[in-house]
Design a protein around this motif. Structure first.
Motif, PDB file in Angstrom:
ATOM      1  N   LYS A 172     -22.550  -6.097 -51.521  1.00 27.04           N
ATOM      2  CA  LYS A 172     -21.772  -5.037 -51.662  1.00 27.04           C
ATOM      3  C   LYS A 172     -21.203  -4.439 -50.360  1.00 27.04           C
ATOM      4  CE  LYS A 172     -24.516  -2.697 -54.142  1.00 27.04           C
ATOM      5  NZ  LYS A 172     -25.909  -3.342 -53.960  1.00 27.04           N
ATOM      6  N   THR A 173     -22.032  -4.131 -49.488  1.00 32.16           N
ATOM      7  CA  THR A 173     -21.754  -3.491 -48.304  1.00 32.16           C
ATOM      8  C   THR A 173     -21.199  -4.484 -47.455  1.00 32.16           C
ATOM      9  OG1 THR A 173     -23.428  -1.901 -48.495  1.00 32.16           O
ATOM     10  CG2 THR A 173     -22.384  -2.074 -46.262  1.00 32.16           C
ATOM     11  N   THR A 174     -21.657  -5.700 -47.392  1.00 35.61           N
ATOM     12  CA  THR A 174     -21.107  -6.639 -46.606  1.00 35.61           C
ATOM     13  C   THR A 174     -19.517  -6.984 -46.810  1.00 35.61           C
ATOM     14  OG1 THR A 174     -23.180  -7.868 -46.511  1.00 35.61           O
ATOM     15  CG2 THR A 174     -21.452  -9.269 -45.874  1.00 35.61           C
ATOM     16  N   LEU A 175     -19.155  -6.734 -48.163  1.00 31.01           N
ATOM     17  CA  LEU A 175     -17.631  -7.031 -48.395  1.00 31.01           C
ATOM     18  C   LEU A 175     -16.914  -6.077 -47.848  1.00 31.01           C
ATOM     19  CD1 LEU A 175     -16.611  -9.077 -50.278  1.00 31.01           C
ATOM     20  CD2 LEU A 175     -16.522  -7.348 -52.092  1.00 31.01           C
ATOM     21  N   VAL A 176     -17.222  -4.786 -47.951  1.00 33.65           N
ATOM     22  CA  VAL A 176     -16.439  -3.903 -46.954  1.00 33.65           C
ATOM     23  C   VAL A 176     -16.452  -4.001 -45.570  1.00 33.65           C
ATOM     24  CG1 VAL A 176     -16.315  -2.274 -49.132  1.00 33.65           C
ATOM     25  CG2 VAL A 176     -17.907  -2.099 -47.300  1.00 33.65           C
ATOM     26  N   ASN A 177     -17.691  -4.472 -45.262  1.00 32.37           N
ATOM     27  CA  ASN A 177     -17.699  -4.455 -43.664  1.00 32.37           C
ATOM     28  C   ASN A 177     -16.840  -5.785 -43.190  1.00 32.37           C
ATOM     29  OD1 ASN A 177     -19.670  -2.770 -43.154  1.00 32.37           O
ATOM     30  ND2 ASN A 177     -21.515  -3.895 -43.420  1.00 32.37           N
ATOM     31  N   LEU A 178     -16.771  -7.012 -44.043  1.00 30.90           N
ATOM     32  CA  LEU A 178     -15.862  -7.925 -43.543  1.00 30.90           C
ATOM     33  C   LEU A 178     -14.304  -7.313 -43.540  1.00 30.90           C
ATOM     34  CD1 LEU A 178     -17.173 -10.663 -45.826  1.00 30.90           C
ATOM     35  CD2 LEU A 178     -17.568 -10.176 -43.264  1.00 30.90           C
ATOM     36  N   VAL A 179     -14.025  -6.668 -44.447  1.00 28.35           N
ATOM     37  CA  VAL A 179     -12.664  -5.752 -44.352  1.00 28.35           C
ATOM     38  C   VAL A 179     -12.464  -5.070 -42.917  1.00 28.35           C
ATOM     39  CG1 VAL A 179     -11.001  -4.017 -45.295  1.00 28.35           C
ATOM     40  CG2 VAL A 179     -12.483  -5.421 -46.811  1.00 28.35           C
ATOM     41  N   LEU A 180     -13.333  -4.327 -42.460  1.00 31.07           N
ATOM     42  CA  LEU A 180     -13.207  -3.804 -41.249  1.00 31.07           C
ATOM     43  C   LEU A 180     -13.467  -4.488 -40.080  1.00 31.07           C
ATOM     44  CD1 LEU A 180     -14.994  -0.381 -42.287  1.00 31.07           C
ATOM     45  CD2 LEU A 180     -12.481  -0.784 -42.103  1.00 31.07           C
ATOM     46  N   ARG A 181     -13.912  -5.739 -40.178  1.00 33.05           N
ATOM     47  CA  ARG A 181     -13.987  -6.835 -39.054  1.00 33.05           C
ATOM     48  C   ARG A 181     -15.229  -6.411 -38.446  1.00 33.05           C
ATOM     49  NH1 ARG A 181      -9.273  -8.760 -35.544  1.00 33.05           N
ATOM     50  NH2 ARG A 181     -11.145 -10.100 -34.953  1.00 33.05           N
ATOM     51  N   PHE A 182     -16.210  -5.761 -39.182  1.00 26.74           N
ATOM     52  CA  PHE A 182     -17.595  -5.654 -38.243  1.00 26.74           C
ATOM     53  C   PHE A 182     -18.266  -7.029 -37.961  1.00 26.74           C
ATOM     54  CE2 PHE A 182     -17.935  -1.116 -40.111  1.00 26.74           C
ATOM     55  CZ  PHE A 182     -17.191  -0.591 -39.100  1.00 26.74           C
ATOM     56  N   ALA A 225      -8.656  12.604 -42.737  1.00 30.13           N
ATOM     57  CA  ALA A 225      -8.042  11.475 -42.010  1.00 30.13           C
ATOM     58  C   ALA A 225      -7.020  10.896 -42.615  1.00 30.13           C
ATOM     59  CB  ALA A 225      -9.186  10.405 -41.776  1.00 30.13           C
ATOM     60  N   ASP A 226      -6.884  11.258 -44.041  1.00 28.17           N
ATOM     61  CA  ASP A 226      -5.928  10.741 -44.821  1.00 28.17           C
ATOM     62  C   ASP A 226      -5.771   9.378 -44.567  1.00 28.17           C
ATOM     63  OD1 ASP A 226      -3.962  10.839 -47.061  1.00 28.17           O
ATOM     64  OD2 ASP A 226      -2.548  11.473 -45.651  1.00 28.17           O
ATOM     65  N   PRO A 227      -6.653   8.309 -44.910  1.00 30.89           N
ATOM     66  CA  PRO A 227      -6.235   6.722 -44.592  1.00 30.89           C
ATOM     67  C   PRO A 227      -5.667   6.104 -45.780  1.00 30.89           C
ATOM     68  CG  PRO A 227      -8.433   7.224 -45.259  1.00 30.89           C
ATOM     69  CD  PRO A 227      -7.831   8.632 -45.323  1.00 30.89           C
ATOM     70  N   ALA A 228      -5.128   5.030 -45.175  1.00 32.02           N
ATOM     71  CA  ALA A 228      -4.642   4.268 -46.443  1.00 32.02           C
ATOM     72  C   ALA A 228      -5.628   3.582 -47.116  1.00 32.02           C
ATOM     73  CB  ALA A 228      -3.622   3.093 -45.654  1.00 32.02           C
ATOM     74  N   ARG A 231      -8.741  -0.098 -38.101  1.00 30.45           N
ATOM     75  CA  ARG A 231      -9.599   0.827 -38.401  1.00 30.45           C
ATOM     76  C   ARG A 231      -8.891   2.114 -38.503  1.00 30.45           C
ATOM     77  NH1 ARG A 231     -14.548  -1.890 -34.763  1.00 30.45           N
ATOM     78  NH2 ARG A 231     -14.747  -3.874 -36.186  1.00 30.45           N
ATOM     79  N   ALA A 232      -7.902   2.010 -38.039  1.00 26.94           N
ATOM     80  CA  ALA A 232      -7.245   3.634 -37.926  1.00 26.94           C
ATOM     81  C   ALA A 232      -6.669   3.855 -39.332  1.00 26.94           C
ATOM     82  CB  ALA A 232      -6.052   3.369 -36.910  1.00 26.94           C
TER      83      ALA A 232
END
Length: 637
Positions: A432-442, A546-549, A466-467
């Motif tokens: 689960k956490t890996t999935l979102v880490n891939l989105v952020l290119r960790f 931060a009001d992110p997308a 990440r901005a």
């Protein structure tokens, strides 16, 4: 990073360390000029003193000779009287005037010249040290900056594998040791090497024979130095590797002090510390003992050389081949010639220690970095033209594994539409956490691609990617500062009204109102003066501001009570509007209203749909839901 297991050799590391001073080459060149000037003047000092000694000795001998004749006549008279040895002595004397005593005026003038030479040499040496200090400190400042940039450029996997204490030891202890080494050795090494050259030139000028006698000690010294350095360098490498391991253990023990105490592991932690401390002691002792043997041996060789020069010089004076002032000067040069060699030998342990630390810092600087954005022309144009801030995320046949022999995610595809809330549930280790880490290119993908608003994330810089993302983790992170500062960290330059609005939306203002200093209350390190729920609320307020997308909530409400959780549901509903949200949750009460629920097992999506659809399917989600709520619902009915 290797942790010093495969250290580089001394010479390449030292050369690379000196190469770090290249940006300061203008000042370094001036330092060299000043050092040459200072050493040249210092080298002339003994010779000038020798001239004064010759004047005194010539006056003393001249008083014993008949007046009214020249030095040549006095010499001939002595030989005629059978005093050949005294005649040889007279023949080699400068400034001899038979019948005339010591010319104290000339002696005083010679001493004033010597004094002036030493004063000017000292002034040049001071200015050289001042500039060299600036060169060294500027070099260390740039080295720290490079290490700081490197740390931020390293992939997250590096921090997963390396102990934080080991990394901190390289960033702090090793860099400090390099700076201390450069500060203490550069000036002395430069001065010592130039002094050797200057003194050698003066010795050859005065007497090539005596110079040859004095130089016999040089190859012996070099052989001893090389042998000791070869044996001591590995010990210094081991010493700093042990230091890093000990720091890693201390950092873990201090940061987890509460856990160590509660679990009754204080004795075990103390035992581990004692073992590693003993290992560090042994390595440091061996390093210092081996390198410390060099200086006494060098001093012995220097003293032997001194005695030989004095004896040979005495015979040369009596033979008239050299003046007593030249012998005096030569003996001083002999002592000074061995002194820089002894100084270099005494700095061997410090120099080796600094180079060993430099090796560890260079290993860090040479570590792999995150893969840069691979922007080709077509993708760059697409990235420039794509609309920003919609937050559409698409996974296309994504594959990823932390280890090649243990696949985690294979051929995963999904699309999260703008404004959708995508909840991810599943057992621990499902990915689960890996999935979102891939989105952020960790981490980088093994196959497939992920797009944000239709643009491959690998074509975006990590900063730009990440901005557009806000993230709230289960483990809160707060820094020492006011509550207002911690909230404003989400958007630098935010107005007071924006901060207050975010605080009200996340109900931070409810507990802040009870604090004596309100929003000016100082949060201690890691927020220890706040409850776990209050810390979590602050991090959520930061994400609101931060009001992110794209919003990622990883068990963001796990630390708040049930009543606060219900309030946060309404706040998150407003926050998730018009943006994509990924919610990782174990408490299914927080995701019943999600637009899409993904059930993951072993890196695969085994079910997806809304809360109602998944319950109706009576699959993995329904079983998980019943395990959490069936008992409570039956009791309530």
């Amino acid at each position: 990073m290797g942790a010093g297991e495969k250290a580089m050799t001394f010479v390449p590391s030292a050369r690379r360390l000196v190469g770090r001073m290249r940006p300061q080459r203008a000042k370094a060149s001036l330092v060299l000029v000043l050092a040459v000037g200072s050493v040249t003047l210092m080298s002339l000092g003994p010779w000038l003193l020798g001239r004064a000694t010759d004047l005194v000795f010539a006056g003393f001998v001249g008083e014993q000779l008949p007046a009214g004749q020249s030095a040549e006549q006095a010499e001939a008279g002595l030989r005629a009287n059978g005093q050949d040895q005294l005649a040889d002595l007279v023949s080699g004397m400068r400034g001899l005037v038979p019948g005339q005593g010591v010319d104290f005026g000339a002696v005083g003038q010679a001493l004033l010249i010597v004094l002036g030479v030493y004063v000017v040499a000292a002034g040049l040496a001071w200015l050289q040290g001042f500039l060299l200090n600036d060169v060294v400190q500027s070099t260390i400042r740039e080295l720290r900056s490079d290490v700081e940039r490197k740390v931020h450029a390293m992939p997250l996997s590096t921090f997963d594998k390396a102990p934080r204490g080991e990394l901190l030891s390289r960033v702090t202890n090793d860099i400090d040791n390099v700076g201390q080494t450069l500060q203490q050795t550069m000036s002395q090494l430069l001065t010592s090497l130039l002094t050797v050259v200057g003194i050698l030139a003066m010795m050859l000028w005065i007497s090539p024979l005596l110079a040859l006698v004095a130089l016999i000690a040089v190859p012996v010294s070099l052989l001893l130095t090389g042998a000791v350095m070869k044996r001591s360098q590995p010990q210094f490498v081991t010493q700093w590797r042990r230091t890093g391991s000990l720091n890693a253990h201390v950092e873990e023990s201090i940061s987890g002090h509460a856990l160590v105490t509660v679990m009754g592991r204080r004795r075990a932690a103390a035992h581990t510390f004692a073992e590693q401390n003993d290992e560090l002691y042994d390595a440091a002792y061996r390093a210092q003992f081996v390198s410390g043997m060099l200086m006494p041996v060098m001093m012995l060789i220097g003293n032997i050389s001194y005695v030989v020069v004095a004896v040979v010089g005495a015979f040369r004076v009596t033979a008239g081949a050299i003046t007593i002032g030249d012998v005096q000067a030569f003996i001083q040069y002999s002592r000074q010639f061995n002194q820089p060699l002894t100084t270099v030998a005494s700095m061997t342990n410090l120099l080796q220690s600094g180079v060993a630390s430099a090796e560890r810092v260079f290993e860090l600087l040479d570590a792999d970095e995150e893969v840069a954005a691979t922007v080709v022309a077509a993708r760059a144009a697409a990235a420039a033209d794509a609309p920003r801030g919609r937050g559409e995320v698409a996974f296309e046949n994504v594959a990823f594994s932390y280890s090649p022999d243990r696949p985690l995610i294979e051929d995963l595809s999904l699309v999260a539409r703008p404004g959708q809330t995508v909840a991810i549930v599943g057992p621990t280790g499902a990915g689960k956490t890996t999935l979102v880490n891939l989105v952020l290119r960790f981490y980088e993908l093994d196959a497939g691609r992920i797009t944000l608003d239709g643009v491959d994330v690998t074509t975006l810089s990590r900063h730009d990617l990440r901005a557009q993302t806000g993230m709230v983790l289960q483990d809160t992170w707060l820094f020492e500062g006011t509550i207002r500062d911690n909230i404003a960290y989400g958007r630098p330059g935010a107005s007071e009204d924006d901060i207050m609005e975010a605080a009200r939306a996340t109900y931070v203002d409810r507990f802040v109102a009870s604090l004596p200093d309100g929003y000016d209350t100082v949060v201690t390190e890691n927020g220890e003066n706040l409850s776990a729920g209050e810390r979590q609320l602050l991090t959520i307020a930061r994400a609101f501001l931060a009001d992110p997308a794209l919003l990622i909530l990883d068990e963001a409400t796990s630390s708040v009570d049930t009543r606060t959780e219900l309030l946060l549901q309404h706040a998150m509903g407003a926050l998730r509007a018009d943006r994509t949200s990924f919610v990782i949750a174990h408490r299914l009460s927080t995701i019943r209203d999600a637009d899409l629920i993904l059930v993951m097992e072993a890196g695969r999506i085994v079910e997806q749909g809304t809360h109602g659809e998944l319950l109706a399917a009576d699959g993995a989600y329904a079983a998980l839901y019943r395990s959490q709520f069936a008992g409570a619902e039956a009791e309530a009915s």
